[in-house]
Design an enzyme around this catalytic site. Structure first.
Site, PDB file in Angstrom:
ATOM      1  N   HIS A  13       0.644  -1.214   0.033  1.00 31.71           N
ATOM      2  CA  HIS A  13       0.087   0.075  -0.098  1.00 31.71           C
ATOM      3  C   HIS A  13       0.868   1.063  -0.004  1.00 31.71           C
ATOM      4  CE1 HIS A  13      -3.983   2.313   1.529  1.00 31.71           C
ATOM      5  NE2 HIS A  13      -2.924   3.108   1.103  1.00 31.71           N
ATOM      6  N   HIS A  15       1.604   5.232  -1.451  1.00 31.62           N
ATOM      7  CA  HIS A  15       1.135   6.616  -2.370  1.00 31.62           C
ATOM      8  C   HIS A  15       2.573   7.201  -3.129  1.00 31.62           C
ATOM      9  CE1 HIS A  15      -2.985   6.575  -0.854  1.00 31.62           C
ATOM     10  NE2 HIS A  15      -2.418   6.059   0.206  1.00 31.62           N
ATOM     11  N   LYS A  99      -9.003  -0.350  -6.041  1.00 27.13           N
ATOM     12  CA  LYS A  99      -9.290   0.125  -4.652  1.00 27.13           C
ATOM     13  C   LYS A  99     -10.431   0.854  -4.450  1.00 27.13           C
ATOM     14  CE  LYS A  99      -7.918   2.080  -0.617  1.00 27.13           C
ATOM     15  NZ  LYS A  99      -6.814   3.087  -0.264  1.00 27.13           N
ATOM     16  N   HIS A 136     -10.419   0.909   1.747  1.00 28.50           N
ATOM     17  CA  HIS A 136     -10.215   1.940   2.551  1.00 28.50           C
ATOM     18  C   HIS A 136     -11.496   1.694   3.683  1.00 28.50           C
ATOM     19  CE1 HIS A 136      -8.789   5.720   4.567  1.00 28.50           C
ATOM     20  NE2 HIS A 136     -10.126   5.675   4.930  1.00 28.50           N
ATOM     21  N   HIS A 174      -4.462  -0.889   5.836  1.00 29.23           N
ATOM     22  CA  HIS A 174      -4.180  -0.111   7.208  1.00 29.23           C
ATOM     23  C   HIS A 174      -5.098  -0.070   8.186  1.00 29.23           C
ATOM     24  CE1 HIS A 174      -6.907   2.673   5.017  1.00 29.23           C
ATOM     25  NE2 HIS A 174      -5.866   3.386   4.184  1.00 29.23           N
ATOM     26  N   ASP A 247       1.535   2.552   3.479  1.00 26.62           N
ATOM     27  CA  ASP A 247       0.316   3.551   3.374  1.00 26.62           C
ATOM     28  C   ASP A 247       1.564   4.740   3.339  1.00 26.62           C
ATOM     29  OD1 ASP A 247      -1.639   5.342   2.962  1.00 26.62           O
ATOM     30  OD2 ASP A 247      -2.341   5.220   5.057  1.00 26.62           O
TER      31      ASP A 247
HETATM   32  C1  NCD Z   1      -3.500   8.988   2.098  1.00 22.91           C
HETATM   33  C2  NCD Z   1      -3.099  10.106   1.084  1.00 22.91           C
HETATM   34  O1  NCD Z   1      -2.652  10.980   1.614  1.00 22.91           O
HETATM   35  O2  NCD Z   1      -3.193   9.853   0.054  1.00 22.91           O
HETATM   36  N1  NCD Z   1      -3.499   9.781   3.711  1.00 22.91           N
HETATM   37  C3  NCD Z   1      -3.479   8.969   4.668  1.00 22.91           C
HETATM   38  O3  NCD Z   1      -3.751   9.708   5.665  1.00 22.91           O
HETATM   39  N2  NCD Z   1      -3.423   7.496   4.899  1.00 22.91           N
HETATM   40  C4  NCD Z   1      -4.889   8.257   1.601  1.00 22.91           C
HETATM   41  C5  NCD Z   1      -5.318   7.358   2.725  1.00 22.91           C
HETATM   42  O4  NCD Z   1      -4.621   6.038   2.485  1.00 22.91           O
HETATM   43  O5  NCD Z   1      -6.300   7.317   3.400  1.00 22.91           O
HETATM   44 ZN    ZN Z   2      -3.090   5.040   1.589  1.00 18.34          ZN
END
Ligand code: NCD
Ligand code: ZN
Length: 344
Positions: A13, A15, A99, A136, A174, A247
């Protein structure tokens, strides 16, 4: 033990964003991870197979030459997602998973799902084609307390979806509660759960006691200590249900240190050192490899990486407090304790 060798870890996971931020953070993940499930919550989101192909190209261009890193792409589920496009993208080897963001649950989730009945045909096609759904798991109802949103989601949304779509592979992303741990454990081999690095380290006191700490704010928000302990027990148990999804979610400092700060902790840089420290303290270093390198691929039906990673214990390792990006400074997650394990 002062040295430990693992299969090269994966991040289930992640970003990576786009543009300047992508260029800054992609090398951080590529250094320690062989593969990563790439979250599609760009603006606009990655919705179609064609968009996923284009995003994968931008990611590969941002990864240093010769790095052993494969982005595994996901599609962002909307109420207008075409089941045939999803199945084709999987068959063409473009996407690994889809997702699900409840609309409004987190960063860039506005195009997510409001009415779960509308996505039933896509979920049925995914079950048929064995495409995992990454979820999520938080309800967004204004009357539900933010600390209860995960538990309520399991009961009101997740369990009904799984009952209505038998065979659908689901990853609870998460997880932050004992409720999440218990439900994931009860789900058999079609249910997995990712656990982040930061949720193994912080509880809600870390965010709020002694002044508000914006760099510890993420979604789902960290819960009370008893929940952190349940996550720690799950991650270090070796149970194949649980695997690492960092995450890691970069936002530049001005977006975090703000009157209305963004959610997300950036952990890509020091995750492996933190995890080794946490697993060692729990007497579970011998189960670190299951969590970072074996359980995830097994759930996704992939082989573990062939490459190996060695960590060595010694004097405290230092990581940068911030990384400079073309968009501004980005703070690296501070676990609040010294890190002795270095990735060689
Ligand atoms: C994530 C993001 O910033 O894209 N933020 C987070 O707090 N985890 C989005 C997510 O996974 O909820
Ligand atoms: Zn995330």
């Amino acid at each position: 033990m002062t040295e430990i060798t693992l299969r090269r870890p994966d991040d289930w996971h992640l970003h990576l964003r786009d543009g300047e931020m992508l260029s800054a953070v992609a090398p951080e993940s590529a250094r320690h991870f062989g593969r990563a499930i790439i979250m599609p919550n760009l603006v606009p989101p990655v919705v179609t197979g064609a968009e996923a192909v284009a995003y994968r190209e931008r990611i590969l261009a941002a990864v240093p030459d010769g790095a052993d890193f494969t982005p595994l792409m996901t599609l962002y589920l909307t109420e207008a997602t075409d089941p045939a496009d999803v199945v084709k993208a999987k068959q063409d080897g473009i996407v690994t998973a889809v997702k699900l963001y409840p609309a409004g649950a987190t960063t860039n989730s506005a195009s997510g799902v409001r009415d779960f009945d509308k996505v039933r045909p896509v979920l049925e096609a995914m079950a048929e084609a064995s495409i995992p759904l990454c979820v999520h798991g938080e309800v967004v109802d204004a009357e539900i307390d933010i600390f209860d949103r995960e538990a309520v989601f399991i009961e009101r949304v997740l369990d009904p979806i799984r009952r209505a779509t038998p065979g659908l592979k689901v990853v609870m992303e998460h997880i932050t509660t004992k409720d999440g741990v218990d439900y994931a454990r009860s789900g058999g081999d079609t249910l997995g759960a990712t656990i982040t690095t930061h949720h193994l380290v912080i509880n809600r006191n870390h965010i709020l006691v002694g002044g508000i700490k914006p760099h510890y704010y993420c979604l789902p928000v960290a819960k009370r200590e008893s929940h952190r302990l349940a996550l720690l027990e799950a991650a270090t148990s070796g149970d194949a249900t649980f695997f690492l999804g960092t995450d890691s979610a970069p936002h530049v400092d001005p977006a975090k240190e703000s009157g209305c700060g963004c959610a997300g902790c950036f952990t890509a840089t020091n995750t492996m050192s933190i995890l080794a420290e946490v697993f060692e303290a729990a007497g579970a270093l011998d189960r670190l490899e299951a969590f970072t390198s074996l359980n995830g691929p097994a759930f996704y039906g992939l082989a573990p990486n062939d490459a190996r990673t060695t960590l060595r214990k010694g004097a405290p390792v230092s990581y940068p407090a911030k990384i400079e990006t073309g968009d501004g400074p980005l703070t690296v997650f501070d676990p609040g304790f010294p890190l002795h394990w270095q990735v060689l």
